[in-house]
Design a protein around this motif. Sequence first.
Motif, short mmCIF file in Angstrom:
data_model
loop_
_atom_site.label_atom_id
_atom_site.label_comp_id
_atom_site.label_asym_id
_atom_site.label_seq_id
_atom_site.Cartn_x
_atom_site.Cartn_y
_atom_site.Cartn_z
N ASN A 91 0.99 -1.22 0.00
CA ASN A 91 0.08 -0.08 -0.18
C ASN A 91 0.78 1.34 -0.04
N ALA A 92 2.15 1.03 -0.46
CA ALA A 92 2.98 2.13 -0.44
C ALA A 92 2.85 2.97 -1.86
N PHE A 93 3.14 4.45 -1.77
CA PHE A 93 2.78 4.89 -3.11
C PHE A 93 4.22 5.89 -3.29
N ALA A 94 5.30 5.59 -2.54
CA ALA A 94 6.55 6.30 -3.01
C ALA A 94 7.45 5.46 -2.08
N ASN A 95 8.74 5.28 -2.80
CA ASN A 95 9.86 5.08 -2.03
C ASN A 95 10.76 6.23 -1.79
N LEU A 96 11.12 6.52 -0.75
CA LEU A 96 11.93 8.10 -0.33
C LEU A 96 13.39 7.62 -0.07
N GLY A 97 13.71 6.32 0.05
CA GLY A 97 15.44 6.20 -0.17
C GLY A 97 15.53 4.68 0.53
N TRP A 98 16.73 4.43 -0.09
CA TRP A 98 17.33 3.14 0.38
C TRP A 98 18.70 3.46 0.95
N ASP A 99 18.99 3.11 2.13
CA ASP A 99 20.29 3.60 2.75
C ASP A 99 20.99 2.39 3.59
N ASP A 100 22.51 2.46 3.58
CA ASP A 100 22.91 1.56 4.34
C ASP A 100 22.94 0.20 3.58
N ILE A 101 23.16 0.18 2.34
CA ILE A 101 22.79 -1.07 1.29
C ILE A 101 24.15 -1.72 1.67
N LYS A 102 24.26 -3.09 2.41
CA LYS A 102 25.42 -4.07 2.61
C LYS A 102 25.26 -5.17 1.73
N ALA A 131 -1.53 9.30 4.53
CA ALA A 131 -0.37 8.84 4.63
C ALA A 131 0.50 9.14 5.59
N GLY A 132 1.54 7.81 5.91
CA GLY A 132 2.45 8.16 6.84
C GLY A 132 4.06 7.67 6.26
N ILE A 133 4.76 7.88 6.89
CA ILE A 133 6.23 7.58 6.52
C ILE A 133 6.84 6.36 7.65
N VAL A 134 7.24 5.13 6.72
CA VAL A 134 7.70 4.00 7.65
C VAL A 134 9.15 3.83 7.24
N SER A 135 10.01 3.53 8.00
CA SER A 135 11.32 2.90 7.67
C SER A 135 11.47 1.47 8.36
N SER A 150 21.54 -6.47 3.06
CA SER A 150 20.68 -5.78 4.32
C SER A 150 20.66 -4.48 3.72
N PHE A 151 19.56 -3.72 4.11
CA PHE A 151 19.48 -2.38 3.76
C PHE A 151 18.25 -1.61 4.48
N LYS A 152 18.42 -0.38 4.77
CA LYS A 152 17.27 0.59 5.30
C LYS A 152 16.50 0.88 4.13
N ARG A 153 15.10 0.89 4.19
CA ARG A 153 14.29 1.36 3.28
C ARG A 153 13.22 2.34 3.82
#
Length: 182
Positions: A91-102, A131-135, A150-153
């Motif tokens: 149910n997301a409508f936009a990715n805001l970022g991928w960080d710390d990809i290992k 909407a809300g923002i989830v990490s 692994s990664f943070k999204r």
Amino acid sequence: MRSEGKPMTAKDGWKGRFFEDFEVGDVYRHPLGRTVTETDNTWFTLLTMNTNQMHFNSEYAARSEFGKPLVVSTLTVAIAVGQSVTDTTQNAFANLGWDDIKMTHPVFAGDTLYSESLVLEKRESKSRPHAGIVSIRTRTLNQDGDEVCSFKRTFYVYKRGAEQLENIFPTAKKPFTAEDDA
């Protein structure tokens, strides 16, 4: 026994999580494992114009410390993201970022990948009341339990009842009945 001519009762399938369903600290074990094939690796490598022969030339890769082609890391990340969609971003409508990809362990054709995600943060959107923002942090394991990436999204996800999600499934011109199975 079915009643002839009566419309069948439609049951909604899994609709995914909405902003309200995420709780910091929850871990979602994504249900589908995925075995990576040599064809997957070659096609993805060539489709994305990655010209590093380590991914598609067995003779070249045989000279490396791995002795065989590596699965291209962007395919590993793409599979991990895809595995997580059912539980996190359906149910997301936009990715805001991928960080710390290992990339923490090599992946080879024949490996089966499994992913799980930990909810790190959530907050209401200041500009989008629907909407809300989830990490989340997602990690992917191979069949032996080795973490391969692994990664943070971070993403925008709709709240339950958001008007953008209303009436997406079309209304059939003809009802679905038991007679359709005859």
